[in-house]
Design a protein around this motif. Structure first.
Motif, PDB file in Angstrom:
ATOM      1  N   GLY A 116     -38.053  56.862  20.708  1.00  0.00           N
ATOM      2  CA  GLY A 116     -38.253  56.189  19.440  1.00  0.00           C
ATOM      3  C   GLY A 116     -37.514  56.653  18.205  1.00  0.00           C
ATOM      4  N   VAL A 117     -37.387  57.715  18.070  1.00  0.00           N
ATOM      5  CA  VAL A 117     -36.527  58.284  16.861  1.00  0.00           C
ATOM      6  C   VAL A 117     -35.087  57.737  16.967  1.00  0.00           C
ATOM      7  CG1 VAL A 117     -35.548  60.575  15.949  1.00  0.00           C
ATOM      8  CG2 VAL A 117     -38.054  60.311  16.369  1.00  0.00           C
ATOM      9  N   LEU A 118     -34.679  57.869  18.172  1.00  0.00           N
ATOM     10  CA  LEU A 118     -32.980  57.374  18.338  1.00  0.00           C
ATOM     11  C   LEU A 118     -32.965  55.989  18.150  1.00  0.00           C
ATOM     12  CD1 LEU A 118     -32.210  59.692  21.497  1.00  0.00           C
ATOM     13  CD2 LEU A 118     -31.036  59.780  19.041  1.00  0.00           C
ATOM     14  N   ALA A 119     -33.956  55.395  18.693  1.00  0.00           N
ATOM     15  CA  ALA A 119     -34.001  53.699  18.356  1.00  0.00           C
ATOM     16  C   ALA A 119     -34.162  53.437  17.082  1.00  0.00           C
ATOM     17  CB  ALA A 119     -35.235  53.152  19.374  1.00  0.00           C
ATOM     18  N   ALA A 120     -35.019  54.103  16.047  1.00  0.00           N
ATOM     19  CA  ALA A 120     -35.194  53.989  14.637  1.00  0.00           C
ATOM     20  C   ALA A 120     -33.675  54.198  13.952  1.00  0.00           C
ATOM     21  CB  ALA A 120     -36.125  54.792  14.275  1.00  0.00           C
ATOM     22  N   ARG A 121     -33.354  55.279  14.454  1.00  0.00           N
ATOM     23  CA  ARG A 121     -31.798  55.616  13.887  1.00  0.00           C
ATOM     24  C   ARG A 121     -31.019  54.786  14.098  1.00  0.00           C
ATOM     25  NH1 ARG A 121     -27.392  55.381  12.342  1.00  0.00           N
ATOM     26  NH2 ARG A 121     -26.030  56.912  11.792  1.00  0.00           N
ATOM     27  N   GLY A 122     -30.702  54.102  15.488  1.00  0.00           N
ATOM     28  CA  GLY A 122     -29.724  53.343  15.755  1.00  0.00           C
ATOM     29  C   GLY A 122     -29.952  51.912  15.042  1.00  0.00           C
ATOM     30  N   LEU A 123     -31.108  51.345  15.183  1.00  0.00           N
ATOM     31  CA  LEU A 123     -31.318  50.072  14.392  1.00  0.00           C
ATOM     32  C   LEU A 123     -31.301  50.226  12.986  1.00  0.00           C
ATOM     33  CD1 LEU A 123     -34.372  48.916  16.744  1.00  0.00           C
ATOM     34  CD2 LEU A 123     -32.032  48.097  16.646  1.00  0.00           C
ATOM     35  N   PRO A 137     -19.614  55.179   1.971  1.00  0.00           N
ATOM     36  CA  PRO A 137     -18.243  55.207   2.019  1.00  0.00           C
ATOM     37  C   PRO A 137     -17.781  54.301   3.127  1.00  0.00           C
ATOM     38  CG  PRO A 137     -18.615  57.447   1.723  1.00  0.00           C
ATOM     39  CD  PRO A 137     -20.123  56.744   1.964  1.00  0.00           C
ATOM     40  N   ALA A 138     -16.724  53.377   2.846  1.00  0.00           N
ATOM     41  CA  ALA A 138     -16.144  52.388   3.887  1.00  0.00           C
ATOM     42  C   ALA A 138     -15.879  53.370   5.305  1.00  0.00           C
ATOM     43  CB  ALA A 138     -15.169  51.733   3.491  1.00  0.00           C
ATOM     44  N   ARG A 139     -15.486  54.641   5.232  1.00  0.00           N
ATOM     45  CA  ARG A 139     -15.085  55.175   6.595  1.00  0.00           C
ATOM     46  C   ARG A 139     -16.509  55.601   7.342  1.00  0.00           C
ATOM     47  NH1 ARG A 139     -11.204  60.210   5.751  1.00  0.00           N
ATOM     48  NH2 ARG A 139     -11.405  60.259   8.125  1.00  0.00           N
ATOM     49  N   TYR A 140     -17.518  55.894   6.520  1.00  0.00           N
ATOM     50  CA  TYR A 140     -18.896  56.105   7.196  1.00  0.00           C
ATOM     51  C   TYR A 140     -19.468  55.047   7.684  1.00  0.00           C
ATOM     52  CZ  TYR A 140     -23.645  57.084   7.620  1.00  0.00           C
ATOM     53  OH  TYR A 140     -24.962  57.050   8.445  1.00  0.00           O
ATOM     54  N   THR A 141     -19.364  53.881   6.808  1.00  0.00           N
ATOM     55  CA  THR A 141     -19.943  52.565   7.295  1.00  0.00           C
ATOM     56  C   THR A 141     -19.133  52.116   8.531  1.00  0.00           C
ATOM     57  OG1 THR A 141     -20.608  52.061   5.239  1.00  0.00           O
ATOM     58  CG2 THR A 141     -20.351  50.242   6.682  1.00  0.00           C
ATOM     59  N   ALA A 142     -18.108  52.409   8.696  1.00  0.00           N
ATOM     60  CA  ALA A 142     -17.289  51.932  10.027  1.00  0.00           C
ATOM     61  C   ALA A 142     -17.694  52.866  11.098  1.00  0.00           C
ATOM     62  CB  ALA A 142     -15.722  51.863   9.640  1.00  0.00           C
ATOM     63  N   MET A 143     -17.729  54.146  10.837  1.00  0.00           N
ATOM     64  CA  MET A 143     -18.223  54.829  11.989  1.00  0.00           C
ATOM     65  C   MET A 143     -19.497  54.503  12.527  1.00  0.00           C
ATOM     66  SD  MET A 143     -15.656  56.899  13.132  1.00  0.00           S
ATOM     67  CE  MET A 143     -16.370  58.079  14.014  1.00  0.00           C
ATOM     68  N   ASP A 144     -20.336  54.345  11.469  1.00  0.00           N
ATOM     69  CA  ASP A 144     -21.863  54.050  11.870  1.00  0.00           C
ATOM     70  C   ASP A 144     -22.083  52.765  12.573  1.00  0.00           C
ATOM     71  OD1 ASP A 144     -24.806  54.629  11.781  1.00  0.00           O
ATOM     72  OD2 ASP A 144     -25.205  53.449  10.068  1.00  0.00           O
ATOM     73  N   PRO A 150     -24.727  52.800  17.820  1.00  0.00           N
ATOM     74  CA  PRO A 150     -24.516  52.345  19.251  1.00  0.00           C
ATOM     75  C   PRO A 150     -24.882  53.667  20.020  1.00  0.00           C
ATOM     76  CG  PRO A 150     -22.803  51.370  17.972  1.00  0.00           C
ATOM     77  CD  PRO A 150     -23.462  52.242  16.930  1.00  0.00           C
ATOM     78  N   LEU A 151     -24.512  54.627  19.733  1.00  0.00           N
ATOM     79  CA  LEU A 151     -24.557  55.784  20.597  1.00  0.00           C
ATOM     80  C   LEU A 151     -26.001  56.188  20.545  1.00  0.00           C
ATOM     81  CD1 LEU A 151     -23.500  58.169  22.012  1.00  0.00           C
ATOM     82  CD2 LEU A 151     -23.350  59.563  20.033  1.00  0.00           C
ATOM     83  N   CYS A 152     -26.868  56.289  19.401  1.00  0.00           N
ATOM     84  CA  CYS A 152     -28.321  56.415  19.205  1.00  0.00           C
ATOM     85  C   CYS A 152     -28.971  55.426  20.115  1.00  0.00           C
ATOM     86  CB  CYS A 152     -28.697  56.504  17.906  1.00  0.00           C
ATOM     87  SG  CYS A 152     -28.106  57.905  16.875  1.00  0.00           S
ATOM     88  N   LEU A 153     -28.758  54.258  20.105  1.00  0.00           N
ATOM     89  CA  LEU A 153     -29.283  53.181  20.636  1.00  0.00           C
ATOM     90  C   LEU A 153     -29.118  53.376  22.322  1.00  0.00           C
ATOM     91  CD1 LEU A 153     -28.491  49.888  18.410  1.00  0.00           C
ATOM     92  CD2 LEU A 153     -30.930  51.061  18.916  1.00  0.00           C
ATOM     93  N   GLY A 154     -28.155  53.656  22.818  1.00  0.00           N
ATOM     94  CA  GLY A 154     -27.641  54.153  24.192  1.00  0.00           C
ATOM     95  C   GLY A 154     -28.469  55.179  24.491  1.00  0.00           C
ATOM     96  N   LEU A 155     -28.445  56.479  23.819  1.00  0.00           N
ATOM     97  CA  LEU A 155     -29.391  57.544  24.104  1.00  0.00           C
ATOM     98  C   LEU A 155     -30.602  57.137  24.213  1.00  0.00           C
ATOM     99  CD1 LEU A 155     -27.380  60.422  22.171  1.00  0.00           C
ATOM    100  CD2 LEU A 155     -27.301  59.801  24.593  1.00  0.00           C
ATOM    101  N   SER A 156     -31.239  56.518  23.207  1.00  0.00           N
ATOM    102  CA  SER A 156     -32.667  55.957  23.099  1.00  0.00           C
ATOM    103  C   SER A 156     -32.938  55.321  24.454  1.00  0.00           C
ATOM    104  CB  SER A 156     -32.826  54.985  21.665  1.00  0.00           C
ATOM    105  OG  SER A 156     -34.098  54.317  22.373  1.00  0.00           O
TER     106      SER A 156
END
Length: 193
Positions: A116-123, A137-144, A150-156
């Motif tokens: 649930g925590v990983l899904a909340a972070r991912g979504l 910053p644009a670099r963070y937004t792009a990496m996020d 997506p990594l958080c959603l996959g792990l979730s």
């Protein structure tokens, strides 16, 4: 329909055999635990170094989405590393429902909590970065958008899969002994109906 050795051995009750369902749960658990452990290790490194980035300012911009002055403390980063390492262990423990630890209610609840925590972070990351609600910053937004969320959603998903596929049907050791002895819960023998 092809019958493989592992499915035939599992159906026959051969000790040490792994059914397809069990193998998929173990593979999901290993993948989820590996991802969580890697994230834990990276956070542990960040308590002392900005690696693989070149400076704390760049780490703050790309990984946290803030300026260097708002970079989390080493203690906070170590706490995140510890929580991720604990989550990795929890996923591995939960993938073994035949063990007492894997059946423990705390482990079962922990698996769903991690998922649930990983899904909340991912979504949340997809919404916040996708709609630019945090003005990071644009670099963070792009990496996020490309990696972190997506990594958080996959792990979730992997953790939720492990939790869902290993949940029900387990009984206490006392109940299992009663079933093996052919007794009901009140101590009397089960008679065929």
């Amino acid at each position: 329909m092809a019958i493989t050795w592992s499915s035939a051995a599992s159906a026959a009750g051969v000790p040490g055999s792994v059914s397809g369902a069990t193998a998929s749960v173990r593979a999901a658990a290993v993948a989820a635990a590996g991802g969580l452990a890697a994230a834990a290790a990276l956070h542990a490194v960040w308590t002392r170094s900005p690696w693989p980035l070149s400076s704390p300012a760049e780490l703050a911009e790309v990984v946290v989405g803030t300026g260097e002055d708002a970079l989390p403390s080493a203690a906070a980063t170590a706490a995140v590393a510890g929580l991720r390492a604990a989550a990795a262990g929890l996923v591995l423990a939960g993938a073994r429902p035949d063990s007492a630890l894997g059946r423990a209610r705390l482990v079962r609840a922990g698996l769903w909590t991690v998922s649930g925590v990983l899904a909340a972070r991912g979504l949340g990351g997809l919404v916040m970065s996708g709609l630019d609600l945090q003005h990071a910053p644009a670099r963070y937004t792009a990496m996020d958008l490309r990696l972190y969320s997506p990594l958080c959603l996959g792990l979730s998903s992997l953790t939720g899969y492990v939790a869902a596929r290993t949940r029900g049907g387990r009984r206490s050791p006392k109940a299992l002994r009663r079933v093996a002895a052919g007794q009901r819960g009140d101590g009397r023998r089960n008679e065929g109906r």
